[in-house]
Structure formats: C-alpha cells, structure tokens
Design a protein around this motif. Structure first.
Motif, short mmCIF file in Angstrom:
data_model
loop_
_atom_site.label_atom_id
_atom_site.label_comp_id
_atom_site.label_asym_id
_atom_site.label_seq_id
_atom_site.Cartn_x
_atom_site.Cartn_y
_atom_site.Cartn_z
N GLY A 136 0.81 -1.21 0.00
CA GLY A 136 0.00 0.00 0.00
C GLY A 136 0.84 1.26 0.00
O GLY A 136 1.75 1.40 0.82
N HIS A 137 0.53 2.17 -0.91
CA HIS A 137 1.23 3.45 -0.98
C HIS A 137 0.42 4.53 -0.28
O HIS A 137 -0.79 4.64 -0.49
CB HIS A 137 1.46 3.85 -2.44
N SER A 138 1.07 5.33 0.55
CA SER A 138 0.46 6.50 1.17
C SER A 138 -0.84 6.12 1.89
O SER A 138 -0.85 5.28 2.77
CB SER A 138 0.24 7.58 0.10
N ASP A 162 5.96 4.46 1.75
CA ASP A 162 5.81 5.82 2.29
C ASP A 162 4.37 6.03 2.76
O ASP A 162 3.68 6.99 2.39
CB ASP A 162 6.19 6.88 1.26
N SER A 163 3.94 5.10 3.58
CA SER A 163 2.53 5.03 4.01
C SER A 163 2.18 6.11 5.03
O SER A 163 3.00 6.50 5.86
CB SER A 163 2.27 3.65 4.62
N THR A 164 0.95 6.55 4.96
CA THR A 164 0.42 7.50 5.94
C THR A 164 0.17 6.81 7.27
O THR A 164 -0.37 5.70 7.30
CB THR A 164 -0.90 8.10 5.44
N HIS A 165 0.56 7.45 8.36
CA HIS A 165 0.19 6.97 9.68
C HIS A 165 -1.11 7.65 10.08
O HIS A 165 -1.32 8.84 9.80
CB HIS A 165 1.28 7.28 10.72
N ASP A 257 4.25 -11.85 14.41
CA ASP A 257 5.24 -12.47 13.53
C ASP A 257 5.03 -12.12 12.06
O ASP A 257 5.68 -12.69 11.18
CB ASP A 257 5.22 -13.99 13.71
N MET A 258 4.12 -11.16 11.75
CA MET A 258 3.89 -10.78 10.36
C MET A 258 5.05 -9.92 9.87
O MET A 258 5.37 -8.90 10.47
CB MET A 258 2.58 -10.01 10.21
N PRO A 259 5.70 -10.31 8.76
CA PRO A 259 6.77 -9.47 8.22
C PRO A 259 6.21 -8.19 7.60
O PRO A 259 5.28 -8.23 6.81
CB PRO A 259 7.42 -10.36 7.16
N VAL A 260 6.77 -7.07 8.01
CA VAL A 260 6.34 -5.76 7.51
C VAL A 260 7.58 -5.00 7.06
O VAL A 260 8.58 -4.94 7.79
CB VAL A 260 5.60 -4.95 8.59
N ILE A 261 7.52 -4.44 5.85
CA ILE A 261 8.60 -3.60 5.34
C ILE A 261 8.07 -2.19 5.17
O ILE A 261 7.08 -1.97 4.46
CB ILE A 261 9.18 -4.13 4.02
N VAL A 262 8.71 -1.24 5.84
CA VAL A 262 8.34 0.17 5.75
C VAL A 262 9.34 0.86 4.83
O VAL A 262 10.52 0.99 5.18
CB VAL A 262 8.33 0.84 7.14
N LEU A 263 8.88 1.28 3.66
CA LEU A 263 9.72 2.03 2.73
C LEU A 263 9.44 3.52 2.93
O LEU A 263 8.32 3.97 2.72
CB LEU A 263 9.42 1.62 1.28
N SER A 264 10.45 4.27 3.33
CA SER A 264 10.27 5.69 3.63
C SER A 264 11.06 6.55 2.66
O SER A 264 12.26 6.34 2.46
CB SER A 264 10.74 5.99 5.07
N ALA A 265 10.37 7.51 2.05
CA ALA A 265 11.03 8.41 1.10
C ALA A 265 11.90 9.41 1.83
O ALA A 265 11.49 10.02 2.82
CB ALA A 265 9.97 9.13 0.26
N GLY A 266 13.10 9.61 1.31
CA GLY A 266 14.03 10.53 1.94
C GLY A 266 13.71 11.99 1.69
O GLY A 266 14.04 12.86 2.50
N LYS A 267 13.07 12.28 0.55
CA LYS A 267 12.77 13.67 0.19
C LYS A 267 11.39 14.07 0.70
O LYS A 267 10.49 14.41 -0.07
CB LYS A 267 12.88 13.85 -1.32
N GLN A 268 11.25 14.00 2.01
CA GLN A 268 10.00 14.35 2.67
C GLN A 268 10.30 15.32 3.81
O GLN A 268 11.45 15.47 4.23
CB GLN A 268 9.30 13.10 3.22
N SER A 269 9.25 15.95 4.32
CA SER A 269 9.42 16.88 5.43
C SER A 269 9.79 16.13 6.71
O SER A 269 9.55 14.92 6.83
CB SER A 269 8.13 17.67 5.66
N GLU A 270 10.34 16.84 7.66
CA GLU A 270 10.71 16.22 8.93
C GLU A 270 9.47 15.73 9.67
O GLU A 270 9.50 14.71 10.36
CB GLU A 270 11.49 17.21 9.80
N ASP A 271 8.37 16.46 9.52
CA ASP A 271 7.11 16.05 10.15
C ASP A 271 6.65 14.71 9.60
O ASP A 271 6.22 13.83 10.34
CB ASP A 271 6.05 17.14 9.91
#
Length: 315
Positions: A136-138, A162-165, A257-271
C-alpha cells in the motif's frame, strides 16, 4: 459519518446547470477520453459498481498473490513500473477503487473499512485466493494495514510504501502546521469538486492522480484524472480520512510475527519522517528501508526498491 455536505452537493449541481454549455463540453471530452484510452484490465461487477482490475503473472510454487493498493486519488496505472517485474515471479493485481480510473459507481463514504470490504468482494469475484502480500502506498497503506489487521490468516506480509500513519488525520494528534496543511488541501479539493462539472480544472490543466510516469502512461493518468467522478472521489476520500484513521486506530494489532517492510522516502518533510517512525513497531518483524533519493511516490521514482522489497517477501 463523513460525507460531502448537502450544501456543497447543491452548489455543485447549481454550477453545473448555470454553466450548462461548459458542462456538456466536459461530459463529451470525458467520454472521448474514455473511448480513446481503453482499460488495460477487465471490469468486474461488484454490487452496483464495476471495478477495473489488472491481473498479471502466474502463481508459482504456491507463492502468494501480490495486491497493489494506490494512494489517495491514485489507481492501477500508478504501479506500471512495478507490476511487470513482480509478474515474473507470481500473480499480481492492481485495481481502481470506485470512481477512479476505469471503475464506475460511487461510494457515499470512502473510508478504509468500506474500501477493504470492496477489495475483498473484488478478490472473491476474481477467485483470487489467499495468501496475499499487501502493498500500500500512502493512504493505501492505511487500507492494507486494516486488511491485515482484520484478516491476518490471509496475509503473508505487508509492504508500506511511504505510508500515511493514522495520527496525521486525528485532530488531537495534529500539529498546527499539519492542521493548516489539511485545511489547505480541503479547500483545494473542494474547489476541484465544485468546479469539475464545468471543466475548469481541465482548462487549468489540473488532474487527480500521479505525475512523472513515462509519457505514454502519464497521458492516460492525466486524461482519466480530469473526470468529474475523479474529483468527487478524491474529495470524499479526504473528507473521510478522520473516520478512516479512527477505524485503523481501533483495529486489532497486527500479528507479531507478520513481516512488515516500511519504505520511507528521503525527500520528505521532517514532520512526515517523524510519522514514519510510528510505523516501526507494528510487529516484531518490521523492517525499515530509507529510500533517500526519492519523493513520496517511491513506486514511480525508485520502482526497483519496491520490486526488491516484494521479492524479499516472496522468497
């Protein structure tokens, strides 16, 4: 329950009537674009709606099916640089939520819960059985998290692009800056919703959906993203974000035990980067990959990173 206010629906109808000649032009151009840009996949009847889905690849050695979920306002073409590569290894589905892309029909409440239910109906209609790897994206990451929380027995793994929290949509968790940003987006999408029937966003070269895809793909995204239904659907998604965030907050925790990969974009705001850190404790098997040289849509800017992440869960 969040939905488009009656006064705004009335104003939109009035604008459409007053600008009747422009409304006719908008309708004709939209129909022409649909005729010119044929659907890549197939349409499946789900209740009163027809959902467009693209299925590629074959299941090999009991590999799970990969489901690709787009972010707010996105649709199946967002994954054009990822799906072909994953199809070499297993079956993959991308699809258009109601009113986006080639899908028809409209939701009254575009919440994560309703979207999860809609997706499950689609999977059943397509006879695509679990297990699944959910990508899932965003905003689509919120939907996939809810799916995994409610149906853990069907999910082999989860990839958040780069998912929304959910905290970004909860009033008590919003910073002042984030609240100002949200109000700005609401005003912008409200205007798009109100003025799309007379084609003003088209005249201003505005569209709903992704940017920076290869030209032959981007032209289709742009054409379909200028329809009335696309502007209505994305505005409704934004209106329903707080309700969706509450649904996710109240959902059961993911299996430890569910494998989760969080891909985070580097060109984002600090927030934004700070909100990404809140995803790192979803399970005991959560791993984060920083994609430094990427903006928000990693599947477009750095598709190979998404491909490798999916492949790592297939092995």
């Amino acid at each position: 329950m969040a939905q488009i206010p009656f006064i705004e629906r009335s104003v939109r109808s009035a604008i459409s009537v007053v600008g009747f000649p422009l409304s006719i032009c908008q309708t004709l151009v939209t129909q022409y674009q649909l005729h010119k840009n044929k659907p890549k996949g197939q349409l499946y009847l789900i209740g009163q709606r027809s959902l467009h889905a693209v299925v590629t690849g074959e299941t090999k050695h009991d590999q799970p099916t990969v489901i690709l979920e787009s972010g707010m306002g996105g649709f199946s073409l967002d994954w054009s640089l990822v799906q072909p590569e994953i199809s070499k290894h297993t079956k993959v589905i991308s699809y258009d939520r109601s009113s986006f892309g080639w899908s028809t029909g409209a939701m009254d409440r575009a919440t994560c819960q309703n979207y999860v239910q809609e997706l499950r109906l689609l999977l059943n209609e397509m006879n695509l059985k679990p297990p699944y790897i959910l990508v899932g994206h965003s905003y689509g990451g919120m939907m996939m998290r809810l799916f995994a929380a409610q149906h853990p027995e069907e999910v082999k793994g989860l990839i958040l692009v780069d998912s929304t929290h959910e905290s970004r949509y909860l009033d008590h968790s919003m910073s002042q800056h984030r609240n100002v940003e949200r109000e700005k987006n609401l005003r912008l999408f409200r205007l798009g919703y109100l003025l799309s029937p007379i084609g003003l966003p088209r005249l201003l070269k505005r569209h709903i959906g992704a940017n920076r895809l290869p030209t032959h793909i981007q032209s289709k995204v742009t054409a379909l993203g200028r329809s009335n239904k696309a502007f209505r659907a994305v505005y409704l998604e934004l209106i329903c974000t707080e309700e969706s965030a509450v649904q996710l907050k109240n959902a059961p925790p993911l299996k430890e035990d569910m494998p989760v990969i969080v891909l985070s974009a580097g060109k984002q705001s600090e927030d934004w980067k700070k909100s990404q850190e809140e995803l790192l404790n979803l399970t005991k098997r959560t791993k984060r990959i920083m994609v430094e040289d990427s903006w928000h849509s990693i599947q477009i800017y750095q598709p190979h990173v998404v491909v490798e992440a999916i492949k790592s869960l297939l092995n």
